[in-house]
Design a protein around this motif. Sequence first.
Motif, mmCIF file in Angstrom:
data_model
loop_
_atom_site.group_PDB
_atom_site.id
_atom_site.type_symbol
_atom_site.label_atom_id
_atom_site.label_comp_id
_atom_site.label_asym_id
_atom_site.label_seq_id
_atom_site.Cartn_x
_atom_site.Cartn_y
_atom_site.Cartn_z
ATOM 1 N N UNK A 1 4.882 7.723 0.939
ATOM 2 C CA UNK A 1 5.693 6.560 1.289
ATOM 3 C C UNK A 1 5.047 5.348 0.634
ATOM 4 N N UNK A 2 5.755 4.692 -0.267
ATOM 5 C CA UNK A 2 5.190 3.587 -1.024
ATOM 6 C C UNK A 2 5.721 2.228 -0.630
ATOM 7 N N UNK B 1 0.809 -1.208 0.000
ATOM 8 C CA UNK B 1 0.000 0.000 0.000
ATOM 9 C C UNK B 1 0.842 1.257 0.000
ATOM 10 N N UNK B 2 0.183 2.412 0.127
ATOM 11 C CA UNK B 2 0.834 3.717 0.072
ATOM 12 C C UNK B 2 0.306 4.607 1.187
ATOM 13 N N UNK B 3 1.206 5.381 1.756
ATOM 14 C CA UNK B 3 0.833 6.395 2.742
ATOM 15 C C UNK B 3 1.187 7.756 2.155
ATOM 16 N N UNK C 1 -3.499 5.228 2.236
ATOM 17 C CA UNK C 1 -3.887 5.933 3.449
ATOM 18 C C UNK C 1 -3.551 7.412 3.291
ATOM 19 N N UNK C 2 -4.541 8.268 3.541
ATOM 20 C CA UNK C 2 -4.315 9.702 3.529
ATOM 21 C C UNK C 2 -4.092 10.148 4.969
ATOM 22 N N UNK C 3 -2.892 10.629 5.256
ATOM 23 C CA UNK C 3 -2.525 11.018 6.621
ATOM 24 C C UNK C 3 -2.010 12.448 6.604
ATOM 25 N N UNK D 1 -3.879 2.318 9.569
ATOM 26 C CA UNK D 1 -3.948 0.932 9.094
ATOM 27 C C UNK D 1 -3.823 0.936 7.582
ATOM 28 N N UNK D 2 -2.841 0.205 7.097
ATOM 29 C CA UNK D 2 -2.638 0.057 5.655
ATOM 30 C C UNK D 2 -3.253 -1.275 5.242
#
Length: 258
Positions: A217-218, A48-50, A249-251, A242-243
């Motif tokens: 962040x990937x 996933x990606x953040x 995830x949009x943070x 949580x990914x």
Amino acid sequence: MKPTLAVPLCCAAALLAGCTKGGTEKQPVESKQDKPPAYFLVDPATAGTIAGTIRFTGPKPRLKPIDMSSDPACVEAHHGKAYDESLVVGRNGAIAGAFVYIKTGLEGKQFETPATPLEMDQRGCTFSPRVLGIQAGQPLRIVNSDPVTHNIHPLAEVNREWNHSQGAGEPPIIRRFPRPEVMIPVKCNIHSWMHAFIGVVAHPYFAVTGGDGAFQIGNVPPGDYTLQVWHEKLGTQDRNITVTASGKVQADFTLKGE
């Protein structure tokens, strides 16, 4: 008289002993150090990606001038106008130079250390970049692009503190920080206004915001994490995320000024 078997038996025993002692070599015991590390491999099908943006709330700070008059070459590099970049706030409150990384959630996973060095330059009598993220054990290549001598002094506490001068035109300095440490302040003992910060983490999941305040962040494995943002003037802020498999995830973070 019956022939005795004592001599042949002794010879046979001697030969057997000789073969056992000298003819059979012991196999070397495999050392644990000879085994390659069991690096954690991320499944790209489920990674996933953040992503997010770091923004500032409060009165927008004014840029403060730096007095570089002690070194004419530094003054010339900025045409007489140099400003402190410890807190840079752009459009819509975007914060540059914020360090974002996964603080917890990756325990028990070992990641391969990149062999490619990251670079920190001394240009215009400033460290560039001012904030740098690097993986523990990864090479750090430090260069001096200025016509004057500088000094690189990381004030590490978990890692070993060191202090190295670098003159104009001298070869790059290659160093490593073997243990995670967030953050390591860096100063120049010659030019008091020169400061930088190095975030050393045990994994590749970190980023530094640019002028738009954004980060991404990937290749993050699915899981529950604590994400932390650090800024040299605004402190730290944590968030639990949580990914999910192949999720994004949009943070977004908002840091408050004084």
